[in-house]
Scaffold this active site. Structure first.
Site, short mmCIF file in Angstrom:
data_model
loop_
_atom_site.label_atom_id
_atom_site.label_comp_id
_atom_site.label_asym_id
_atom_site.label_seq_id
_atom_site.Cartn_x
_atom_site.Cartn_y
_atom_site.Cartn_z
N SER A 1 -7.86 3.00 9.49
CA SER A 1 -6.92 2.10 8.82
C SER A 1 -7.60 0.87 8.20
O SER A 1 -8.45 0.23 8.81
CB SER A 1 -5.87 1.61 9.82
OG SER A 1 -5.05 0.68 9.19
N LEU A 2 -7.20 0.58 6.96
CA LEU A 2 -7.73 -0.60 6.26
C LEU A 2 -6.81 -1.82 6.44
O LEU A 2 -7.13 -2.91 5.99
CB LEU A 2 -7.84 -0.31 4.75
CG LEU A 2 -8.88 0.74 4.33
CD1 LEU A 2 -8.75 1.04 2.84
CD2 LEU A 2 -10.29 0.24 4.64
N LYS B 1 7.24 6.93 10.92
CA LYS B 1 8.07 6.27 9.92
C LYS B 1 9.55 6.66 10.03
O LYS B 1 10.42 5.92 9.61
CB LYS B 1 7.57 6.60 8.51
CG LYS B 1 6.33 5.82 8.12
CD LYS B 1 5.94 6.11 6.67
CE LYS B 1 4.74 5.28 6.27
NZ LYS B 1 4.33 5.52 4.88
N ASP C 1 6.76 0.81 0.68
CA ASP C 1 5.98 1.82 -0.05
C ASP C 1 6.54 2.04 -1.46
O ASP C 1 5.78 2.17 -2.43
CB ASP C 1 6.01 3.18 0.69
CG ASP C 1 5.05 3.21 1.87
OD1 ASP C 1 4.05 2.46 1.85
OD2 ASP C 1 5.30 3.99 2.82
N GLY D 1 4.38 17.30 -3.59
CA GLY D 1 4.61 17.03 -2.17
C GLY D 1 6.05 16.60 -1.94
O GLY D 1 6.74 16.18 -2.89
N GLY E 1 6.86 15.02 1.39
CA GLY E 1 6.81 14.34 2.68
C GLY E 1 7.28 12.89 2.56
O GLY E 1 7.98 12.52 1.62
N LEU F 1 -2.01 9.21 -4.67
CA LEU F 1 -1.74 8.32 -3.53
C LEU F 1 -2.92 8.26 -2.56
O LEU F 1 -3.08 7.30 -1.81
CB LEU F 1 -0.48 8.77 -2.78
CG LEU F 1 0.80 8.01 -3.10
CD1 LEU F 1 1.10 7.97 -4.57
CD2 LEU F 1 1.98 8.56 -2.33
N TYR G 1 -6.42 7.45 -1.21
CA TYR G 1 -7.37 6.38 -1.59
C TYR G 1 -8.70 6.52 -0.87
O TYR G 1 -9.59 5.68 -1.01
CB TYR G 1 -6.76 5.00 -1.31
CG TYR G 1 -6.21 4.84 0.07
CD1 TYR G 1 -7.02 4.51 1.14
CD2 TYR G 1 -4.85 5.04 0.32
CE1 TYR G 1 -6.51 4.37 2.41
CE2 TYR G 1 -4.32 4.91 1.59
CZ TYR G 1 -5.16 4.57 2.63
OH TYR G 1 -4.65 4.46 3.88
#
Ligand code: NAP
Length: 282
Positions: free
Chosen positions: A14-15, A68, A104, A129, A131, A228, A230
């Site tokens: 995670s960033l 989520k 998002d 996608g 999702g 999306l 990265y």
């Protein structure tokens, strides 16, 4: 001290701590952003962390895969955006209530227009996608007046149907449909597509040789590609699109933008986006 964090699993790459720590520093705020790795079936930890937000011990939390949707029943209220998308990536407390929000969708749209400030005249998009991320992207595009075609693999047709049904109030009858993510099915649509969004994990490290766009299918002559993914910054999809002369952006801008929107929602301060970009590019 401002205490923030991220719930997800796994969180090893995670960033988010880097982004928020840079923002705290730039604004002279005393804050920390911690990672809370919570395995998929650990409901008790989700409840415990949610309570810490409600009590004010934590100012807010980000939520990522796989929580989520599972976090939703623990919220007292959802914002209209989170409600419409059916997913929460940001939680905070207001008047003793726990609120679930989603940054998002606005994060994607804002970065799309930041990356490509020219107006899209023909708003026809293909989103690959079905999702959680696709839900946010589709919601954002429909609300911005786009017509959207979902491209999904065979095992995903049912999930695409559920997505379409849940977006009916935003989409109306004609604005959203799904097709198979195969060269034969996509081929007749290609000429009219002006934006292609990859909302699958295809191309993400370590499987960097994967690409959602069929190998034997040409890209539209005029289109923008938004991946999306990265990590890596330049996926095979972006390389192929650029080689075909198209504009192509990675999901790093969306990552920063959704983080900036969450930060502003918790701290009521404008997030230092340039500093945050710098922190992830470093
Ligand atoms: P998700 O909920 O697991 O959904 C992934 C979607 O991709 C599903 O529809 C899945 O289909 C499909 N898919 C997976 N493997 C596939 C394959 N081999 N061929 C065709 N379709 C395939 O994941 P998500 O949360 O939507 O995330 C998707 C990607 O977006 C990830 O790479 C994530 O890192 C990225 N993301 C980026 C940002 C950002 O800020 N830049 C934000 C959110 C997500 P099935 O249902 O059949 O498995």
């Amino acid at each position: 001290m401002i205490r923030l964090g991220l719930i997800g699993f796994p969180l090893s790459h995670s960033l988010s701590p880097r982004l928020h720590t840079a923002a705290f520093k730039a604004l002279g705020l005393d804050g920390e952003y911690k990672l809370y790795p919570v395995p998929p079936d650990d409901r008790d930890s989700l409840v415990g962390l949610s309570r810490r937000v409600r009590s004010g011990e934590l100012l807010g939390l980000n939520i990522t895969i796989p929580h989520k949707q599972t976090i939703i029943p623990m919220m007292d209220e959802l914002t209209p955006t989170a409600q419409a998308i059916g997913a929460v990536n940001t939680i905070y407390a207001k008047d003793g209530k726990l609120i679930g929000h989603n940054t998002d969708a606005p994060g994607f749209l804002s970065d799309l227009y930041r990356s490509y400030p020219q107006t899209f005249v023909e708003k026809n998009a293909l989103v690959m996608g079905a999702g959680g991320a696709a839900r946010a992207v589709v919601y954002a595009l429909l609300a911005d007046g786009w017509k959207v075609t979902l491209a999904v693999r065979r095992t995903d047709v049912e999930q695409a149907g559920a997505l379409i049904e849940s977006m009916c109030p935003v989409a109306g009858d004609e604005s959203l449909r799904s097709v198979l993510m195969e060269a034969d099915t996509l081929s007749p649509l290609v000429a009219g597509i002006r934006l292609i969004v990859n909302a699958t994990p295809l191309g993400m490290s370590p499987k960097v040789d994967d690409c959602p766009w069929p190998e034997d299918l040409s890209f539209p002559r005029v289109a923008t590609i938004y991946d999306l993914v990265y990590n890596p910054r330049e996926t095979l999809l972006l390389r192929r699109a650029r080689a075909a002369g198209l504009c192509a952006a990675s999901g790093i801008g969306m990552l920063v933008e959704q983080a900036a929107l969450s930060f502003a929602c918790w701290t009521e301060r404008e997030a230092p986006r340039e500093v945050m970009f710098g922190a992830v590019e470093a």
